[in-house]
Design an enzyme around this catalytic site. Structure first.
Site, PDB file in Angstrom:
ATOM      1  CE1 TYR A   1      -4.269   0.947  -0.292  1.00 38.36           C
ATOM      2  CE2 TYR A   1      -4.466  -1.224   0.684  1.00 38.36           C
ATOM      3  CZ  TYR A   1      -5.018  -0.172  -0.009  1.00 38.36           C
ATOM      4  OH  TYR A   1      -6.316  -0.241  -0.418  1.00 38.36           O
TER       5      TYR A   1
ATOM      6  NE  ARG B   1      -6.461  -4.221 -19.752  1.00 39.48           N
ATOM      7  CZ  ARG B   1      -6.486  -4.297 -21.078  1.00 39.48           C
ATOM      8  NH1 ARG B   1      -5.722  -5.133 -21.725  1.00 39.48           N
ATOM      9  NH2 ARG B   1      -7.301  -3.539 -21.771  1.00 39.48           N
TER      10      ARG B   1
ATOM     11  CD  GLU C   1      -4.796   5.197   0.708  1.00 42.68           C
ATOM     12  OE1 GLU C   1      -4.785   6.023   1.632  1.00 42.68           O
ATOM     13  OE2 GLU C   1      -5.727   4.399   0.513  1.00 42.68           O
TER      14      GLU C   1
ATOM     15  CG  ASP D   1      -8.012   9.861 -24.454  1.00 45.82           C
ATOM     16  OD1 ASP D   1      -7.004   9.124 -24.435  1.00 45.82           O
ATOM     17  OD2 ASP D   1      -9.149   9.475 -24.119  1.00 45.82           O
TER      18      ASP D   1
ATOM     19  CB  THR E   1      -4.141   3.254 -22.258  1.00 48.13           C
ATOM     20  OG1 THR E   1      -3.712   3.241 -23.627  1.00 48.13           O
ATOM     21  CG2 THR E   1      -5.615   3.574 -22.194  1.00 48.13           C
TER      22      THR E   1
ATOM     23  CE  LYS F   1      -6.911   1.464 -25.338  1.00 49.14           C
ATOM     24  NZ  LYS F   1      -7.966   2.487 -25.464  1.00 49.14           N
TER      25      LYS F   1
HETATM   26  C1  LIG Z   1      -8.973   2.851 -24.680  1.00 45.98           C
HETATM   27  C2  LIG Z   1      -9.294   4.283 -24.521  1.00 45.98           C
HETATM   28  C3  LIG Z   1      -9.539   4.849 -23.263  1.00 45.98           C
HETATM   29  C4  LIG Z   1      -9.810   4.052 -22.015  1.00 45.98           C
HETATM   30  O1  LIG Z   1      -8.904   3.203 -21.577  1.00 45.98           O
HETATM   31  P1  LIG Z   1      -9.307   2.077 -20.510  1.00 45.98           P
HETATM   32  O2  LIG Z   1      -7.962   1.739 -19.957  1.00 45.98           O
HETATM   33  O3  LIG Z   1      -9.974   0.992 -21.266  1.00 45.98           O
HETATM   34  O4  LIG Z   1     -10.198   2.682 -19.491  1.00 45.98           O
HETATM   35  C5  LIG Z   1      -9.708   6.220 -23.171  1.00 45.98           C
HETATM   36  N1  LIG Z   1      -9.670   6.985 -24.264  1.00 45.98           N
HETATM   37  C6  LIG Z   1      -9.486   6.482 -25.489  1.00 45.98           C
HETATM   38  C7  LIG Z   1      -9.468   7.394 -26.656  1.00 45.98           C
HETATM   39  C8  LIG Z   1      -9.319   5.119 -25.662  1.00 45.98           C
HETATM   40  O5  LIG Z   1      -9.183   4.609 -26.893  1.00 45.98           O
END
Ligand SMILES: *Cc1c(COP(=O)(O)O)cnc(C)c1O
Length: 413
Positions: free
Chosen positions: A51, A232, A53, A197, A223, A226
């Site tokens: 932990y 993840r 925090e 994003d 993220t 990807k």
């Molecule tokens: C995949 C994605 C997310 C969210 O990611 P998670 O880890 O699945 O919550 C946010 N924004 C965009 C544009 C995405 O493609």
């Protein structure tokens, strides 16, 4: 016998099934990848027990020395990799990163302007079913009806009319680069923050194969799993002036303890993304996507926007007499895993759709190159057009398995 097999043979067998699935089929879901054995080792480590925090040197628990060191390393690496003034590496996911970013910059009820889900945007950019559409007054911009690219003049008009407090650039199914300076100028004109994003294309940015949004944006969310090929999870980059607000929005705003095992794996992933070989990887992703697009166009498939600048392709199936759901099911039968996806102004609903999204990050990690992209396009055409029924699909599945056996550069083995 390893501990999992001994203690829980049921889960162990399921894990073996997943390894078999990942290694015998073509993984072409655009948001997926194979993380490295080093990332998996950090993510499966004893940091899961801790932990921590708070933030490095300011924790709410004792004995956080190694947690401080590994989180600071992840922060420094993220800042260096993206040339960012500040990084927060604690968000559990991309969605959580967006939630924290909105709460840092906005009051609930304020206006946000994001790309329409139906045009390729993400749920967290203002969809009704999502927190973003419930907590904020969400407005959407869309793509040009013919080119299917973002129409920046139309976006500027929408922004002038709506007067949002925040504009979001980024998407889950948009095959073209974003013009970040156009977004910046629109935000400046209407007095909005710019949030980029980069969840999908973060790996391309890291490898120099996509423009870096960090200068133009107030805040960048992402993220790590990807194109970036890490564990993840999520992270946030921002200008120094927003650092405190971003940190307190993540913790204690929306999360409790950070997942220190994932933070450790993020540090590893940023390190891997700083290597020269990752630049080759990012460039190869784009070359592969463009090769696959060209091979599909040759076989008379329609592509949304006519091609791709990044790692994904959106096939418009309306001239193929087939829905997205049928195409994805046929491909799965053929050992090619992809997803149905809406196309701009899709006449069919989200459960059926008229589109197919194809991504190449995972097959590129396995070492596939342009010749394999042409090979795959040929199998896709046979699977979707062949009238040989199940026999033909089974034949393709065997061919795909043979191909996958030759390319074992992926993570699972
Ligand atoms: C995949 C994605 C997310 C969210 O990611 P998670 O880890 O699945 O919550 C946010 N924004 C965009 C544009 C995405 O493609």
């Amino acid at each position: 016998m390893n501990p999992l097999t001994q203690i829980d043979p049921e889960v162990s067998a399921i894990l073996a099934d997943e390894i078999e699935r990942e290694t015998s089929k073509l993984q072409m879901i655009a948001s997926e990848n194979f993380s490295s054995p080093a990332v998996l080792e950090a993510q499966g480590s004893v940091f899961t027990n801790k932990y921590a925090e708070g933030y490095p040197q300011a924790r709410y628990y004792q004995r956080c020395g190694p947690s401080d060191t590994v989180e600071q390393l992840a922060i420094n690496r993220a800042q260096t990799l993206y040339q960012a003034q500040h990084a927060n590496v604690q968000p559990h996911s991309g969605s959580t990163a967006n939630l924290a970013a909105y709460l840092a910059l906005l009051q609930p009820g304020e206006k946000i302007l994001g790309m329409d889900l139906a045009a390729g945007g993400h749920l967290t950019h203002g969809a009704h079913a999502n927190f973003s559409g419930k907590l904020f007054q969400a407005h959407a911009y869309t793509v040009h009806p013919e080119t299917h690219r973002i129409d920046y003049d139309a976006l500027r008009k929408t922004a002038r009319k709506v007067k949002p407090r925040l504009i979001i650039a980024g998407a889950s199914a948009y095959p073209r680069n974003f013009d970040f300076s156009a977004f910046r100028s629109i935000c400046d004109e209407v007095g909005a923050y710019l949030l980029v994003d980069m969840a999908h294309f973060a790996g391309l940015v890291a490898g120099g194969a996509h423009p870096n949004p960090v200068d133009a944006a107030d805040v960048v969310t992402s993220t790590t799993h990807k194109t970036l090929r890490g564990p993840r999870g999520g992270f946030i980059l921002c200008k120094a002036e927003h650092a405190r607000k971003i940190n307190s929005a993540v913790f204690p705003g929306v999360q409790g303890g950070p997942l220190m095992h994932v933070v450790a794996a993020k540090a590893v992933c940023f390190h891997e993304a700083m290597q020269p070989s990752f630049r080759d990887y990012a460039r190869q992703i784009v070359s592969n996507a463009q090769a696959l697009a060209a091979a599909l166009l040759e076989r008379k498939f329609d592509l949304v926007t006519g091609g791709t600048d990044n790692h994904l392709i959106l096939v418009d199936l309306r001239n193929q007499n087939m829905t997205g759901a049928e195409a994805a099911a046929r491909l799965e039968e053929s050992g090619i895993v992809a997803n149905k996806n809406g196309i701009p102004n899709d006449p069919l609903g989200p459960r059926v759709t008229s589109g197919l999204r194809l991504g190449v990050p995972a097959v590129t990690t396995q070492g596939m190159r342009e010749p394999e992209m042409a090979w795959i396009a040929e199998r896709i055409a046979r699977a979707l057009r062949g009238d040989g029924g199940a026999g033909e699909l089974e034949k393709i599945r065997h061919e795909v398995r043979e191909l996958c056996e030759r390319f074992t550069g992926g993570g699972a083995s």
